[in-house]
Design a protein around this motif. Structure first.
Motif, PDB file in Angstrom:
ATOM      1  N   ILE A 190     -30.789  12.950 -10.588  1.00  0.00           N
ATOM      2  CA  ILE A 190     -31.526  14.266 -10.532  1.00  0.00           C
ATOM      3  C   ILE A 190     -32.464  14.001  -9.431  1.00  0.00           C
ATOM      4  CG2 ILE A 190     -33.363  15.644 -11.805  1.00  0.00           C
ATOM      5  CD1 ILE A 190     -31.966  15.233 -14.308  1.00  0.00           C
ATOM      6  N   VAL A 191     -33.177  12.869  -9.428  1.00  0.00           N
ATOM      7  CA  VAL A 191     -34.340  12.667  -8.252  1.00  0.00           C
ATOM      8  C   VAL A 191     -33.618  12.629  -7.071  1.00  0.00           C
ATOM      9  CG1 VAL A 191     -35.860  11.065  -7.469  1.00  0.00           C
ATOM     10  CG2 VAL A 191     -35.679  11.490  -9.761  1.00  0.00           C
ATOM     11  N   PHE A 192     -32.526  11.897  -6.763  1.00  0.00           N
ATOM     12  CA  PHE A 192     -31.632  11.784  -5.587  1.00  0.00           C
ATOM     13  C   PHE A 192     -31.040  13.309  -5.251  1.00  0.00           C
ATOM     14  CE2 PHE A 192     -31.723   7.663  -4.621  1.00  0.00           C
ATOM     15  CZ  PHE A 192     -31.297   6.731  -5.767  1.00  0.00           C
ATOM     16  N   ALA A 193     -30.890  14.033  -6.046  1.00  0.00           N
ATOM     17  CA  ALA A 193     -30.390  15.357  -5.735  1.00  0.00           C
ATOM     18  C   ALA A 193     -31.510  16.186  -5.188  1.00  0.00           C
ATOM     19  CB  ALA A 193     -29.532  16.096  -7.178  1.00  0.00           C
ATOM     20  N   PHE A 194     -32.631  16.135  -5.767  1.00  0.00           N
ATOM     21  CA  PHE A 194     -33.557  17.017  -5.084  1.00  0.00           C
ATOM     22  C   PHE A 194     -34.029  16.367  -3.703  1.00  0.00           C
ATOM     23  CE2 PHE A 194     -35.099  20.498  -7.891  1.00  0.00           C
ATOM     24  CZ  PHE A 194     -34.391  20.011  -9.128  1.00  0.00           C
ATOM     25  N   GLN A 195     -33.979  14.945  -3.505  1.00  0.00           N
ATOM     26  CA  GLN A 195     -34.265  14.483  -2.237  1.00  0.00           C
ATOM     27  C   GLN A 195     -33.004  14.918  -1.203  1.00  0.00           C
ATOM     28  OE1 GLN A 195     -34.728  10.514  -3.321  1.00  0.00           O
ATOM     29  NE2 GLN A 195     -36.960  10.808  -3.634  1.00  0.00           N
ATOM     30  N   GLY A 196     -32.037  15.505  -1.889  1.00  0.00           N
ATOM     31  CA  GLY A 196     -30.819  15.685  -0.836  1.00  0.00           C
ATOM     32  C   GLY A 196     -30.145  14.395  -0.370  1.00  0.00           C
ATOM     33  N   ARG A 197     -29.988  13.493  -1.489  1.00  0.00           N
ATOM     34  CA  ARG A 197     -29.346  12.352  -0.872  1.00  0.00           C
ATOM     35  C   ARG A 197     -27.960  11.871  -1.531  1.00  0.00           C
ATOM     36  NH1 ARG A 197     -33.208   7.404  -2.012  1.00  0.00           N
ATOM     37  NH2 ARG A 197     -31.571   6.348  -1.382  1.00  0.00           N
ATOM     38  N   ILE A 198     -27.543  13.070  -2.329  1.00  0.00           N
ATOM     39  CA  ILE A 198     -25.954  12.913  -2.722  1.00  0.00           C
ATOM     40  C   ILE A 198     -25.015  13.798  -1.743  1.00  0.00           C
ATOM     41  CG2 ILE A 198     -24.662  13.522  -4.623  1.00  0.00           C
ATOM     42  CD1 ILE A 198     -26.974  13.254  -6.342  1.00  0.00           C
ATOM     43  N   ASP A 199     -24.050  12.933  -1.307  1.00  0.00           N
ATOM     44  CA  ASP A 199     -23.027  13.462  -0.639  1.00  0.00           C
ATOM     45  C   ASP A 199     -22.214  13.946  -1.845  1.00  0.00           C
ATOM     46  OD1 ASP A 199     -20.971  12.878   2.206  1.00  0.00           O
ATOM     47  OD2 ASP A 199     -20.143  14.006   0.395  1.00  0.00           O
ATOM     48  N   VAL A 200     -21.707  15.246  -2.038  1.00  0.00           N
ATOM     49  CA  VAL A 200     -21.188  15.713  -3.127  1.00  0.00           C
ATOM     50  C   VAL A 200     -19.660  15.372  -3.207  1.00  0.00           C
ATOM     51  CG1 VAL A 200     -23.175  17.281  -4.243  1.00  0.00           C
ATOM     52  CG2 VAL A 200     -21.326  17.990  -2.338  1.00  0.00           C
ATOM     53  N   LYS A 201     -19.054  15.540  -1.955  1.00  0.00           N
ATOM     54  CA  LYS A 201     -17.766  15.159  -1.855  1.00  0.00           C
ATOM     55  C   LYS A 201     -17.399  13.736  -1.956  1.00  0.00           C
ATOM     56  CE  LYS A 201     -14.815  17.769   0.337  1.00  0.00           C
ATOM     57  NZ  LYS A 201     -13.779  18.773  -0.185  1.00  0.00           N
ATOM     58  N   ASN A 202     -18.222  12.692  -1.494  1.00  0.00           N
ATOM     59  CA  ASN A 202     -18.013  11.247  -1.833  1.00  0.00           C
ATOM     60  C   ASN A 202     -18.461  11.236  -3.271  1.00  0.00           C
ATOM     61  OD1 ASN A 202     -17.381  10.601   0.559  1.00  0.00           O
ATOM     62  ND2 ASN A 202     -19.432  10.037   1.509  1.00  0.00           N
ATOM     63  N   GLY A 203     -19.264  11.794  -3.881  1.00  0.00           N
ATOM     64  CA  GLY A 203     -19.794  11.738  -5.256  1.00  0.00           C
ATOM     65  C   GLY A 203     -18.513  12.114  -6.040  1.00  0.00           C
ATOM     66  N   ALA A 204     -17.854  13.227  -5.712  1.00  0.00           N
ATOM     67  CA  ALA A 204     -16.767  13.748  -6.701  1.00  0.00           C
ATOM     68  C   ALA A 204     -15.757  12.556  -6.828  1.00  0.00           C
ATOM     69  CB  ALA A 204     -16.254  15.120  -6.035  1.00  0.00           C
ATOM     70  N   ALA A 205     -15.431  12.000  -5.451  1.00  0.00           N
ATOM     71  CA  ALA A 205     -14.430  11.033  -5.272  1.00  0.00           C
ATOM     72  C   ALA A 205     -14.681   9.831  -5.982  1.00  0.00           C
ATOM     73  CB  ALA A 205     -14.228  10.435  -3.764  1.00  0.00           C
ATOM     74  N   VAL A 206     -15.810   9.208  -6.299  1.00  0.00           N
ATOM     75  CA  VAL A 206     -16.344   8.205  -7.162  1.00  0.00           C
ATOM     76  C   VAL A 206     -16.161   8.735  -8.677  1.00  0.00           C
ATOM     77  CG1 VAL A 206     -18.357   6.803  -7.825  1.00  0.00           C
ATOM     78  CG2 VAL A 206     -17.940   7.334  -5.550  1.00  0.00           C
ATOM     79  N   ILE A 207     -16.479   9.997  -8.933  1.00  0.00           N
ATOM     80  CA  ILE A 207     -16.258  10.635 -10.321  1.00  0.00           C
ATOM     81  C   ILE A 207     -14.927  10.359 -10.508  1.00  0.00           C
ATOM     82  CG2 ILE A 207     -16.461  12.602 -11.839  1.00  0.00           C
ATOM     83  CD1 ILE A 207     -19.290  13.265 -10.341  1.00  0.00           C
ATOM     84  N   VAL A 208     -14.062  10.808  -9.817  1.00  0.00           N
ATOM     85  CA  VAL A 208     -12.719  10.825 -10.142  1.00  0.00           C
ATOM     86  C   VAL A 208     -11.990   9.288 -10.560  1.00  0.00           C
ATOM     87  CG1 VAL A 208     -10.133  10.995  -9.319  1.00  0.00           C
ATOM     88  CG2 VAL A 208     -11.964  12.972  -8.927  1.00  0.00           C
ATOM     89  N   GLY A 209     -12.607   8.524  -9.771  1.00  0.00           N
ATOM     90  CA  GLY A 209     -11.892   7.082 -10.045  1.00  0.00           C
ATOM     91  C   GLY A 209     -12.727   6.336 -11.288  1.00  0.00           C
ATOM     92  N   SER A 210     -14.099   6.725 -10.982  1.00  0.00           N
ATOM     93  CA  SER A 210     -14.639   6.055 -12.573  1.00  0.00           C
ATOM     94  C   SER A 210     -14.368   6.667 -13.573  1.00  0.00           C
ATOM     95  CB  SER A 210     -16.189   6.656 -12.136  1.00  0.00           C
ATOM     96  OG  SER A 210     -16.637   6.101 -10.910  1.00  0.00           O
ATOM     97  N   LEU A 211     -14.269   7.895 -13.855  1.00  0.00           N
ATOM     98  CA  LEU A 211     -13.607   8.513 -15.088  1.00  0.00           C
ATOM     99  C   LEU A 211     -12.488   7.704 -15.504  1.00  0.00           C
ATOM    100  CD1 LEU A 211     -14.252  12.260 -14.742  1.00  0.00           C
ATOM    101  CD2 LEU A 211     -15.526  10.599 -16.094  1.00  0.00           C
ATOM    102  N   LEU A 212     -11.366   7.599 -14.764  1.00  0.00           N
ATOM    103  CA  LEU A 212     -10.232   6.841 -14.971  1.00  0.00           C
ATOM    104  C   LEU A 212     -10.582   5.271 -15.357  1.00  0.00           C
ATOM    105  CD1 LEU A 212      -7.698   8.114 -11.997  1.00  0.00           C
ATOM    106  CD2 LEU A 212      -7.587   8.382 -14.585  1.00  0.00           C
ATOM    107  N   GLY A 213     -11.474   4.476 -14.450  1.00  0.00           N
ATOM    108  CA  GLY A 213     -11.722   3.195 -14.864  1.00  0.00           C
ATOM    109  C   GLY A 213     -12.336   3.061 -16.024  1.00  0.00           C
ATOM    110  N   GLY A 214     -13.317   4.210 -16.407  1.00  0.00           N
ATOM    111  CA  GLY A 214     -14.109   3.975 -17.668  1.00  0.00           C
ATOM    112  C   GLY A 214     -13.097   3.965 -18.904  1.00  0.00           C
ATOM    113  N   GLN A 215     -12.291   4.766 -18.838  1.00  0.00           N
ATOM    114  CA  GLN A 215     -11.434   4.983 -20.008  1.00  0.00           C
ATOM    115  C   GLN A 215     -10.497   3.701 -20.228  1.00  0.00           C
ATOM    116  OE1 GLN A 215      -9.636   9.064 -19.486  1.00  0.00           O
ATOM    117  NE2 GLN A 215     -10.696   9.594 -21.344  1.00  0.00           N
ATOM    118  N   ILE A 216      -9.862   3.201 -19.047  1.00  0.00           N
ATOM    119  CA  ILE A 216      -9.234   1.806 -18.983  1.00  0.00           C
ATOM    120  C   ILE A 216     -10.096   0.699 -19.533  1.00  0.00           C
ATOM    121  CG2 ILE A 216      -7.941   0.377 -17.630  1.00  0.00           C
ATOM    122  CD1 ILE A 216      -7.021   2.699 -15.792  1.00  0.00           C
TER     123      ILE A 216
END
Lengths: 272, 98
Positions: free
Chosen positions: A214-240
């Protein structure tokens, strides 16, 4: 192309992290920096893998009756308080020394967990399925183990909370979730079974990372496209990772965690 | 059958697990669409996915507080509220420093 790499990196680190009750940021961030990403850009992505991996692992861990929410919330108060203090202190300690502190903590966790033999909380007679879960008004509970039911009682709470707060300080300064300290603390100091410790930490580091994001988001430090890519991989990895965590015996889980912590220690020492 | 755990706890955990499973599927689909879709659409979807990942852990704590209230475990209702307060304080301090 970068996003494909981030999907794969998220898959690997979240999978390994949820196996051992680690957040994965301490694995992902050095990996991204190694491949040329600035640390300031890698840190939010590290926390993204923690939050997504925690979410992905949660259903299986709940189904396996491993999560003690009461214990998680109590320890997370200490952890988050420490993280706030750490974030306020950030900048006062040189990165190199901080990384070395993290490495020593990971190494200690690896040695202590790797050396210990046997199961502290074996299955016992006199417990039924109605006892499985967390026990209201307490930090005790029971979980299924090898066809039986193993009760456990959290011990040394003050020491455990102090260590959690310390882990939080370190995490707040370094921008990681601290899972690689929190899981061994619950297991080795507080006598919580390793699989319960790992699953409960997986729940709590989701809260820590969400707050930081939340803090990073308000600081404008999140690249959402890269973030979405990490989310895709992490959701799969977390389940495995959580699928294999449930199948591991406590002794194997503890040894696997010790190996992971050793890898983390080496990575951090090389970084420093 | 009575035991040391609250009678409805495992059913509650399964319900929470099902809700989180749906959340995982939706978040995965939105994040994947965000990665693949070009331009502003992609950015919008990616932003939504990031927002979901951030809000869900904190929403889970609120859910737990409500559950503990139903179970009559006042001690942990207070503890859960204390955690939310700590998170809110941290968030506020960080914003003030930003």
């Amino acid at each position: 192309m970068q996003q494909i790499g981030l999907v794969l990196a998220g898959l690997l680190t979240a999978g390994v992290g949820s196996l051992g009750g680690l957040g994965g940021a301490v694995l992902l961030v050095p990996l991204l920096v190694l491949f040329g990403m600035p640390a300031s850009e890698a840190a939010p992505l590290g926390l993204m893998t923690v939050a997504a991996g925690s979410l992905a692992a949660s259903q299986r861990q709940l189904g396996e009756k491993l999560v003690n929410h009461r214990l998680g919330v109590v320890t997370e108060i200490a952890g988050s308080s420490g993280a706030i203090a750490g974030a306020l202190l950030s900048g006062a300690i040189a990165d190199r020394w901080l990384t070395r502190i993290l490495a020593v903590a990971a190494l200690l966790g690896a040695v202590i967990g790797g050396k210990r033999k046997g199961i502290r909380n074996p299955a016992r007679d006199g417990y039924t399925e109605a006892d499985i879960g967390e026990w209201p008004g307490s930090l005790a509970g029971a979980y299924p183990l090898n066809g039986g039911i193993a009760p456990y009682q959290t011990r040394r709470l003050p020491v455990g909370l102090a260590t959690m707060a310390g882990a939080g300080v370190v995490a707040g300064i370094a921008g990681v979730s601290g899972g690689f300290i929190k899981t061994p603390t619950k297991n080795e100091i507080m006598w919580v079974p390793v699989k319960v410790a790992a699953a409960t930490t997986s729940f709590t580091i989701g809260i820590t990372s969400a707050t930081a994001l939340i803090v990073f988001a308000f600081q404008g430090r999140i690249d959402v496209k890269n973030g979405a890519a990490v989310i895709v991989g992490s959701l799969l990895g977390g389940q495995i990772g959580s699928r294999y965590q449930a199948r591991l015996s406590p002794i194997v889980a503890r040894k696997a965690l010790a190996v992971l912590l050793l890898i983390v220690a080496v990575v951090l020492l090389v970084r420093s | 059958m009575s035991g040391r755990a609250h009678p409805g706890q495992l059913a509650d955990d399964r319900r929470l697990g099902r809700m989180l499973a749906i959340a995982v599927k939706v978040t995965f689909a939105v994040a994947l669409a965000g990665v693949v879709a070009p331009g502003a659409v992609g950015i919008g979807l990616a932003t939504a996915a990031v927002g979901m990942v951030i809000t869900m852990p904190i929403a889970r704590v609120f859910w737990l507080i409500a559950r503990w209230a139903r179970e009559g475990d006042k001690r942990f209702v207070v503890i859960g509220a204390a955690l939310i307060a700590v998170v809110a304080i941290g968030f506020t301090l960080a914003l003030l420093r930003a």
